[in-house]
Design an enzyme around this catalytic site. Structure first.
Site, PDB file in Angstrom:
ATOM      1  N   ASN A  45       0.829  -1.202   0.000  1.00 42.24           N
ATOM      2  CA  ASN A  45       0.000   0.000   0.000  1.00 42.24           C
ATOM      3  C   ASN A  45       0.865   1.254   0.000  1.00 42.24           C
ATOM      4  O   ASN A  45       1.980   1.265   0.532  1.00 42.24           O
ATOM      5  CB  ASN A  45      -0.999   0.002   1.164  1.00 42.24           C
ATOM      6  CG  ASN A  45      -0.365  -0.099   2.532  1.00 42.24           C
ATOM      7  OD1 ASN A  45       0.622  -0.820   2.709  1.00 42.24           O
ATOM      8  ND2 ASN A  45      -0.925   0.598   3.500  1.00 42.24           N
ATOM      9  N   GLU A  47       0.343   5.371   0.685  1.00 42.76           N
ATOM     10  CA  GLU A  47      -0.519   6.476   1.110  1.00 42.76           C
ATOM     11  C   GLU A  47       0.108   7.801   0.695  1.00 42.76           C
ATOM     12  O   GLU A  47       1.305   7.873   0.411  1.00 42.76           O
ATOM     13  CB  GLU A  47      -0.672   6.472   2.633  1.00 42.76           C
ATOM     14  CG  GLU A  47      -1.342   5.238   3.177  1.00 42.76           C
ATOM     15  CD  GLU A  47      -1.371   5.223   4.702  1.00 42.76           C
ATOM     16  OE1 GLU A  47      -2.039   4.335   5.242  1.00 42.76           O
ATOM     17  OE2 GLU A  47      -0.724   6.081   5.350  1.00 42.76           O
ATOM     18  N   CYS A  56      -4.006   0.635  -2.646  1.00 46.42           N
ATOM     19  CA  CYS A  56      -3.875  -0.545  -1.794  1.00 46.42           C
ATOM     20  C   CYS A  56      -2.815  -1.513  -2.340  1.00 46.42           C
ATOM     21  O   CYS A  56      -2.435  -1.441  -3.508  1.00 46.42           O
ATOM     22  CB  CYS A  56      -5.209  -1.272  -1.710  1.00 46.42           C
ATOM     23  SG  CYS A  56      -6.557  -0.262  -1.071  1.00 46.42           S
ATOM     24  N   GLU A  58      -3.169  -4.664  -3.033  1.00 47.87           N
ATOM     25  CA  GLU A  58      -3.729  -5.480  -4.106  1.00 47.87           C
ATOM     26  C   GLU A  58      -3.715  -4.704  -5.420  1.00 47.87           C
ATOM     27  O   GLU A  58      -3.375  -5.247  -6.480  1.00 47.87           O
ATOM     28  CB  GLU A  58      -5.168  -5.905  -3.772  1.00 47.87           C
ATOM     29  CG  GLU A  58      -5.288  -6.722  -2.505  1.00 47.87           C
ATOM     30  CD  GLU A  58      -5.517  -5.866  -1.263  1.00 47.87           C
ATOM     31  OE1 GLU A  58      -5.048  -4.706  -1.203  1.00 47.87           O
ATOM     32  OE2 GLU A  58      -6.170  -6.358  -0.331  1.00 47.87           O
ATOM     33  N   CYS A  96     -10.336  -4.450   0.576  1.00 52.35           N
ATOM     34  CA  CYS A  96     -11.427  -3.468   0.636  1.00 52.35           C
ATOM     35  C   CYS A  96     -12.384  -3.699  -0.545  1.00 52.35           C
ATOM     36  O   CYS A  96     -12.088  -4.475  -1.463  1.00 52.35           O
ATOM     37  CB  CYS A  96     -10.861  -2.056   0.619  1.00 52.35           C
ATOM     38  SG  CYS A  96     -10.217  -1.534  -0.991  1.00 52.35           S
ATOM     39  N   CYS A  99     -10.825  -3.021  -3.987  1.00 55.22           N
ATOM     40  CA  CYS A  99      -9.884  -4.065  -4.407  1.00 55.22           C
ATOM     41  C   CYS A  99     -10.611  -5.355  -4.745  1.00 55.22           C
ATOM     42  O   CYS A  99     -10.184  -6.084  -5.649  1.00 55.22           O
ATOM     43  CB  CYS A  99      -8.829  -4.297  -3.337  1.00 55.22           C
ATOM     44  SG  CYS A  99      -7.594  -2.990  -3.306  1.00 55.22           S
TER      45      CYS A  99
END
Length: 141
Positions: A45, A47, A56, A58, A96, A99
């Site tokens: 991930n 940010e 993310c 994934e 999430c 994803c």
């Protein structure tokens, strides 16, 4: 997926998780995506200050898969391992919603998604279990 392959994917996801850029949440996530042609792509991930405009683990791994430019089975996901800390008092962290839809785009309903904590303990799901009614262009026509 046999145990040796699952262990390899788990190790790759554990290792890449440590490369995550998560200065705001401090929540590190790693993912390893196995394609049907046997290649493995990893992602962590990322940010940024314009939260939540990061991506993310994934999504990062899928981006690596697409960037490799291999058509056909090279763009079909056979299995995924996601590694993150447990959430909400001990629940294994699953992908999430965004994803899940991205994974669905390149997988099958029976694709294995193994979600693990950093110690290697986790739970298996199929794509259909994680996203039983996901959006699909194929289903629209």
């Amino acid at each position: 997926m046999d145990d040796q392959l699952k262990a390899e994917l788990l190790q790759r996801a554990q290792e890449v998780r440590l490369n995550a850029h998560a200065p705001y949440s401090k929540f590190l996530v790693g993912a390893a995506v196995l394609t049907e042609d046997g290649e493995v792509y990893v992602g962590a991930n990322v940010e940024n200050a314009a939260y939540p405009e990061g991506w993310c683990a994934e999504t990062s791994a899928i981006g690596q898969m697409i960037a490799a430019g291999i058509p056909g089975d090279g763009r079909r996901i056979a299995a995924v391992v996601v590694v993150a800390d447990r959430v909400d008092g001990g629940i294994v962290c699953t992908p999430c919603g965004g994803c899940r839809q991205r994974l669905k785009e390149f997988s099958h309903p029976t694709t294995l998604i193994h979600c693990s904590d950093p110690t290697g303990e986790g739970q298996d799901f199929t794509m259909a279990q994680l996203l039983p009614a996901g959006f699909s262009m194929d289903e629209r026509f």
